[in-house]
Design a protein around this motif. Structure first.
Motif, PDB file in Angstrom:
ATOM      1  N   THR A 253      -2.501   9.789   1.375  1.00 55.18           N
ATOM      2  CA  THR A 253      -1.715   9.184   1.725  1.00 55.18           C
ATOM      3  C   THR A 253      -0.659   9.439   2.057  1.00 55.18           C
TER       4      THR A 253
ATOM      5  N   SER B  27      -0.893   2.342  -8.187  1.00 53.63           N
ATOM      6  CA  SER B  27      -1.688   0.696  -8.632  1.00 53.63           C
ATOM      7  C   SER B  27      -2.469  -0.013  -7.213  1.00 53.63           C
ATOM      8  N   ALA B  28      -3.380   0.252  -6.581  1.00 50.25           N
ATOM      9  CA  ALA B  28      -3.940  -0.141  -5.359  1.00 50.25           C
ATOM     10  C   ALA B  28      -4.630  -1.618  -5.540  1.00 50.25           C
TER      11      ALA B  28
ATOM     12  N   LEU C 103      -0.900  -7.169  -8.440  1.00 46.91           N
ATOM     13  CA  LEU C 103      -2.149  -5.156  -7.738  1.00 46.91           C
ATOM     14  C   LEU C 103      -1.481  -5.443 -10.394  1.00 46.91           C
TER      15      LEU C 103
ATOM     16  N   ARG D   8       0.743  -1.177  -0.218  1.00 46.30           N
ATOM     17  CA  ARG D   8      -0.251  -0.319   0.234  1.00 46.30           C
ATOM     18  C   ARG D   8       0.323   1.333   0.054  1.00 46.30           C
TER      19      ARG D   8
ATOM     20  N   LEU E 114      -4.308   9.551  -3.306  1.00 41.36           N
ATOM     21  CA  LEU E 114      -4.233   7.993  -3.964  1.00 41.36           C
ATOM     22  C   LEU E 114      -4.884   8.852  -4.914  1.00 41.36           C
TER      23      LEU E 114
END
Length: 409
Positions: free
Chosen positions: A171, A284-285, A308, A73, A386
């Protein structure tokens, strides 16, 4: 180009809406590569279109398996993902509760109301005169108003939940403590709203979910609160970001903007191409975990490995799209995966499409000569989030805006 050591990811700082060219190099020679995000365990990154669809849609890859793992993450804190961390059948159970509200037919019924809201916002900008901030004066209030009416949330509370929404996408903008506090406030707000709606049910999505909870026992109270909060945040944040993103791309591609102005009926196709073209996420998440060994992208992903998916890279795959880095409003290749794919395909995709279509058409027809108020340099971009997009976008237009009803399309 293959490396045994995970690469630091993201590969570079987000630069406006430019996609890092390193993704193209990976698609060519290392479509599945090892990466290390700032927090969590290392992972595989899928960059090609077909591999992305496998990871997102194949039941051999699981979101629920992320629970209890040190999920890769961008942010230090871990937060409950609710429906976003579920697999069928639990995921299907919750999704069915709200899916009926987001079918193409039911969403299309919202178009007149969405257009009315957009026209009211355009009226306000024309009345106040240029310059206007596209973000605050149009892009944010449009999807907020629509999702508030659909869900049954008071629009007058928008200032509070807009602030709290940052916790879901931050973030580094917020500290872990601030993010936890904001999420707690959002959930407390939703719990209170649910209690009030229980006493006075209405013809809205929240009342329907409460009925499913109280009368049919199809979800827990915690699931109800988390689902309502998630719908409210997801129902406005990304669309509010994509509206100025799309306008920015068109203003920096004057030939495409001229095409759209000459033929506003191209707006639906333009929305699809812009969804493909704009790299919304900074990285990416939501990794999927392999439940068994899977051959993918020329390598063996071992059971238990997280993978991911770069949606932005997949949407620029040369094997799928001709001249993928070019904006082509008449593009006819495969559908983009800007809304994801598989069980977790964006539930509100049809609503987002409608709002984006209404927004673009309204801006182009009501604000002739739409342009940056001074220069592109005046824009301020989001940081520590994000998603990428303008935080402040001053715009101007020709003096004679389309005020008359007959001027509206």
């Amino acid at each position: 180009m293959t490396t045994t050591e995970p690469r630091t990811y993201p590969f570079s700082e987000a630069d406006r809406l430019n996609l890092d060219p390193f993704y193209a190099r990976l698609r060519e020679s290392e479509p599945l590569s090892r990466i290390q995000l700032p927090f969590g365990e290392s992972a595989w990154l899928a960059t090609r279109y077909e591999d992305a669809k496998v990871v997102l849609g194949d039941p051999r890859f699981s979101r629920a398996a992320s629970v209890g793992r040190d999920e890769p993450r961008l942010r230090e804190r871990r937060q409950a993902m609710g429906i976003l961390a579920m697999d069928p059948p639990d995921h299907t159970r919750l999704r069915k509760l709200v899916a009926k509200a987001f079918t193409a037919r039911r969403v299309e019924r919202l178009r007149p109301r969405a257009q009315e809201i957009a026209d009211e916002l355009a009226d306000g900008m024309l009345r106040e005169g240029a310059p206007a901030d596209l973000v605050e004066d149009f892009a944010l209030p449009l999807p907020i108003a629509v999702i508030c009416e659909l869900l049954g949330v008071p629009f007058e509370d928008r200032a509070d939940f807009r602030v709290w929404s940052d916790a879901f996408l931050s973030t580094t903008k917020l500290t872990p403590e601030q993010a936890e506090d904001y999420i707690g406030r959002m959930h407390d707000y939703m719990a209170g709203l649910i209690d009030r709606r229980r006493q006075e049910p209405g013809d809205d999505l929240m009342s329907a979910m409460i009925s499913a909870r109280d009368d049919e026992d199809r979800l827990t109270e915690q699931e109800l609160v988390q689902l309502a909060a998630g719908i409210l945040v997801a129902g406005h944040e990304t669309t509010a970001t994509q509206i100025p993103n799309f306008v920015y791309v068109l203003l920096t591609h004057p030939e495409r903007l001229a095409e759209l102005r000459a033929d506003p009926d191209l707006v639906p196709a333009a929305v699809e191409e812009l969804l493909r073209y704009v790299p919304l996420g900074v990285a990416s998440a939501f990794p999927r975990y392999a439940l068994e060994d899977v051959e993918l992208g020329g390598v063996t992903v071992r059971a238990g490995d997280p993978v991911l998916v770069s949606l932005s890279s997949a949407n620029r795959d040369e094997a799928v799209y001709q001249d993928p880095d070019q904006l082509d409003l008449l593009r006819s290749e495969a559908s983009h995966i800007g809304f994801g794919h598989g069980p977790h395909h964006c539930l509100g995709a049809q609503l987002a499409r409608l709002e984006l279509q209404v927004a673009l058409r309204t801006l182009l027809t009501r604000l002739p000569g739409l342009r940056f108020a001074d220069s592109e340099a005046d824009l301020r971009w989001k940081t520590g989030m994000l998603v990428r997009g303008p935080l402040y976008m001053p715009i101007s237009w020709d003096d004679q805006g389309a005020n008359r009803e007959e001027d509206r399309l």
